[in-house]
Design an enzyme around this catalytic site. Sequence first.
Site, PDB file in Angstrom:
ATOM      1  CD  GLU A 422      25.746  39.135  59.042  1.00  0.00           C
ATOM      2  OE1 GLU A 422      26.371  39.164  59.799  1.00  0.00           O
ATOM      3  OE2 GLU A 422      25.205  40.021  58.582  1.00  0.00           O
TER       4      GLU A 422
HETATM    5  C1  LIG Z   1      16.445  36.594  55.086  1.00  0.00           C
HETATM    6  C2  LIG Z   1      17.756  36.502  54.638  1.00  0.00           C
HETATM    7  C3  LIG Z   1      18.597  37.278  54.133  1.00  0.00           C
HETATM    8  C4  LIG Z   1      19.865  37.051  53.449  1.00  0.00           C
HETATM    9  N1  LIG Z   1      20.717  37.923  53.017  1.00  0.00           N
HETATM   10  C5  LIG Z   1      21.756  37.805  52.073  1.00  0.00           C
HETATM   11  C6  LIG Z   1      22.461  39.053  51.730  1.00  0.00           C
HETATM   12  O1  LIG Z   1      22.225  40.161  52.035  1.00  0.00           O
HETATM   13  N2  LIG Z   1      23.453  38.770  50.799  1.00  0.00           N
HETATM   14  C7  LIG Z   1      23.704  37.391  50.649  1.00  0.00           C
HETATM   15  O2  LIG Z   1      24.535  37.083  49.602  1.00  0.00           O
HETATM   16  N3  LIG Z   1      22.971  36.388  50.973  1.00  0.00           N
HETATM   17  C8  LIG Z   1      22.094  36.597  51.718  1.00  0.00           C
HETATM   18  N4  LIG Z   1      21.180  35.618  52.462  1.00  0.00           N
HETATM   19  C9  LIG Z   1      21.685  34.020  52.171  1.00  0.00           C
HETATM   20  C10 LIG Z   1      22.276  33.367  53.193  1.00  0.00           C
HETATM   21  O3  LIG Z   1      23.559  33.674  53.504  1.00  0.00           O
HETATM   22  C11 LIG Z   1      22.228  31.916  52.988  1.00  0.00           C
HETATM   23  O4  LIG Z   1      20.784  31.526  53.227  1.00  0.00           O
HETATM   24  C12 LIG Z   1      23.189  31.077  53.571  1.00  0.00           C
HETATM   25  O5  LIG Z   1      24.338  31.524  53.214  1.00  0.00           O
HETATM   26  C13 LIG Z   1      22.827  29.624  53.821  1.00  0.00           C
HETATM   27  O6  LIG Z   1      22.639  29.221  52.175  1.00  0.00           O
HETATM   28  P1  LIG Z   1      21.549  28.325  51.919  1.00  0.00           P
HETATM   29  O7  LIG Z   1      20.435  28.822  52.321  1.00  0.00           O
HETATM   30  O8  LIG Z   1      21.520  28.336  50.475  1.00  0.00           O
HETATM   31  O9  LIG Z   1      21.791  26.892  52.543  1.00  0.00           O
HETATM   32  P2  LIG Z   1      22.739  25.672  51.881  1.00  0.00           P
HETATM   33  O10 LIG Z   1      24.081  25.996  51.828  1.00  0.00           O
HETATM   34  O11 LIG Z   1      21.688  25.055  51.159  1.00  0.00           O
HETATM   35  O12 LIG Z   1      22.778  25.005  53.499  1.00  0.00           O
HETATM   36  C14 LIG Z   1      21.552  24.225  53.776  1.00  0.00           C
HETATM   37  C15 LIG Z   1      21.602  23.449  55.170  1.00  0.00           C
HETATM   38  O13 LIG Z   1      22.882  22.681  54.950  1.00  0.00           O
HETATM   39  C16 LIG Z   1      24.117  23.230  55.758  1.00  0.00           C
HETATM   40  N5  LIG Z   1      25.218  22.715  55.200  1.00  0.00           N
HETATM   41  C17 LIG Z   1      25.656  23.229  54.123  1.00  0.00           C
HETATM   42  N6  LIG Z   1      27.057  22.740  54.025  1.00  0.00           N
HETATM   43  C18 LIG Z   1      27.370  21.970  54.912  1.00  0.00           C
HETATM   44  C19 LIG Z   1      28.597  21.160  55.262  1.00  0.00           C
HETATM   45  N7  LIG Z   1      29.674  21.215  54.371  1.00  0.00           N
HETATM   46  N8  LIG Z   1      28.593  20.699  56.440  1.00  0.00           N
HETATM   47  C20 LIG Z   1      27.572  20.683  57.215  1.00  0.00           C
HETATM   48  N9  LIG Z   1      26.326  21.252  56.866  1.00  0.00           N
HETATM   49  C21 LIG Z   1      26.154  22.029  55.819  1.00  0.00           C
HETATM   50  C22 LIG Z   1      23.690  24.426  56.234  1.00  0.00           C
HETATM   51  O14 LIG Z   1      24.404  25.052  57.322  1.00  0.00           O
HETATM   52  C23 LIG Z   1      22.198  24.771  56.293  1.00  0.00           C
HETATM   53  O15 LIG Z   1      21.730  24.067  57.502  1.00  0.00           O
HETATM   54  C24 LIG Z   1      20.050  35.830  53.027  1.00  0.00           C
HETATM   55  C25 LIG Z   1      19.189  34.891  53.316  1.00  0.00           C
HETATM   56  C26 LIG Z   1      17.939  35.060  54.190  1.00  0.00           C
HETATM   57  C27 LIG Z   1      17.191  33.963  54.183  1.00  0.00           C
END
Ligand SMILES: Cc1cc2nc3c(=O)[nH]c(=O)nc-3n(C[C@H](O)[C@H](O)[C@H](O)COP(=O)(O)OP(=O)(O)OC[C@H]3O[C@@H](n4cnc5c(N)ncnc54)[C@H](O)[C@@H]3O)c2cc1C
Length: 631
Positions: A422
């Site tokens: 979220e």
């Molecule tokens: C258990 C679980 C339930 C979920 N449920 C849903 C759901 O119901 N629907 C849905 O659509 N998604 C869902 N998600 C996805 C979740 O919202 C994403 O994991 C989240 O948005 C982060 O994306 P990512 O994991 O690809 O991280 P990435 O975007 O790859 O980021 C990796 C790290 O880099 C940091 N980062 C990224 N960009 C920047 C920046 N510009 N500046 C500084 N730091 C940055 C992030 O904060 C993070 O620490 C779920 C994930 C999990 C694990």
Amino acid sequence: MSAVSEQEARDVAEAARETEWTHPSFVKELFLGRFRLDLIHPYPEPDPAEMAKAQPFLDTLRAFLERVDSDEIDRTGEIPEAIVQELRDMGAFGIKIPTEYGGLGLSQMAYTRAMQMVTSKDGSLTALLSASQSIGVPQPLKLFGTEAQKRQFFPRLAKGAISAFALTEVNAGSDPANMVTAATPVDDGSAFLLNGEKLWCTNGTRAELFVVMARTPDVVVNGKPRKQITAFIVDAATPGVTVKHRLRFMGLKAIENGVIGFTNVRVPRENILWGEGKGLKLALITLNTGRLTLPASCVGTAKAMLEVTRRWAGERVQWGQPIGKHDAIAHKIGLMAANTFAMEAVAEVATGLYERGGYDIRLEAAIAKMYNSEAGWRIIDDALQIRGGRGYEMAESMARRGETPIAVERAMRDFRINLIFEGSSEIMRLFIAREAVDHHMKTAFALVNPQSSMGEKLGAVGRVAKFYPAWYARRWVGQVGGYAEFGVLAKHLRFAERATRRLGRAIFHAMVRFGPKLERRQMVLFRAVDIGAELFAMSATCARALMLARQGQSEALTVADAFCRAARERIQETFKTLFGVNDPALYRLAQQVLSGEHRWLERGIVGLVPSNVVSPARPAELERSAEPAGV
Ligand SMILES: Cc1cc2nc3c(=O)[nH]c(=O)nc-3n(C[C@H](O)[C@H](O)[C@H](O)COP(=O)(O)OP(=O)(O)OC[C@H]3O[C@@H](n4cnc5c(N)ncnc54)[C@H](O)[C@@H]3O)c2cc1C
């Protein structure tokens, strides 16, 4: 590696951003150095009539939760169908759906109280209910649905049709510009064919209805193509919708989360929510309210940890004293109690203002999500430490050797994701920082930006001359005394007023000092956000404590006083390091690590990365990264 450029990612985010502020916001004012306590005091109390209406449901939910075996759910990784059915029967999937469509018609505050209670017992159940109702179909349907859509879908959802929110993809996590799931118009645009794959979709493995964000054909704006993202309601029974994998995690063992495939899924145009191209904005607005649930859930866990700690630290005797008598443990307990109180104030103020209406909560909700997930994580960590070995031991194992099973480790595993989904903590800080500097960007940015044209610079001179002299002078002059009605807390509010003016000045100074590079100095911006978050928490805490004291609970003043003392220390420390003299050195070191220069640090391990994994080619962006990346 990112599939789109930094500029493209930024353009997509900016296009989805709500740019207008038609209603006031305490936090928005705070970042401009204006302490508008009147916006959150008197405390926005829950409507007694609404809470009385919710009480029978909350009582039923409590009785149900007391019977649920959450350690069994955790162990098996499954929520039994009978439990889901019981939740359906009590209306727990339609808490906020209006009664005319068959829902319980309860308020947002009643809903968040319910989620707080559920989380205090079982994170997997919260995931099921909250993914359905905080971000799943009912929420955007309520906000953006047409009357026909509401009549079509609400009754089904109210009866317990599970729903899910599908935004994330393999390459589109925090950055939606990378989204590839596409909806192609067919039959003269009367329907769309949906193709793509969504990752980590909570409830996806069990959902009957999805909100799916997908790319629709680009439109041309000012001669340039602009990416369009559109939100669709998709029935899981439509041919071409498949659950490709059920996914498993560190915690929330029974979460119904999966990879969902969409292959030539035909979706009628009538299933578009709000309008073509408005999907990302819809997702962001849905999350503004959706984010009110998570902070309240965090309060549920914090309270559960406080209860565990109070009992244990009072009865466990080591070195001749209950451990709670030892200074180091007492310190943790004091902070735990103070922070739990503050977290509830933060969550309730954001929700209360939303309910009251005429108030823009987007920054308050974002801070509540970020602040409560991080404060809650520290509370669990402390609770686990205070429980010692029992904190680390599984409940089932404790039960086997005859001790009361208390699953602090489960709470910790279940909780950690709150700092990621979220909107991760970093993305929340970016979102808040963007709004914190917005006024300065609009007023003065053209002056400090070397790329501005002469015309833009001249336009900015006029705006700057009109706004800054009076605004800046007033950021140095505060009120004398004040806040007497707050008694013991008055001094903290006077501090908050001074610190708010200082924050406003500091953000302005940062803009002058760093110019357009400020957006790349995330750590500077993030520290400013952290000070703002602490000031919001202090103000909400004082407002809540005074409200409770007036209702006869004067102990609240003691707890609030302790919180404010600790928050003031944190604020002062953060001001000292605001401009981050050590940031560039750490940034350089990080780039050296990424380029492999310090692989010698990893000597002597076997490690977690399988030995047959070949490192991917280094992204070109890394070669150029002499200074921090933007966004
Ligand atoms: C258990 C679980 C339930 C979920 N449920 C849903 C759901 O119901 N629907 C849905 O659509 N998604 C869902 N998600 C996805 C979740 O919202 C994403 O994991 C989240 O948005 C982060 O994306 P990512 O994991 O690809 O991280 P990435 O975007 O790859 O980021 C990796 C790290 O880099 C940091 N980062 C990224 N960009 C920047 C920046 N510009 N500046 C500084 N730091 C940055 C992030 O904060 C993070 O620490 C779920 C994930 C999990 C694990």
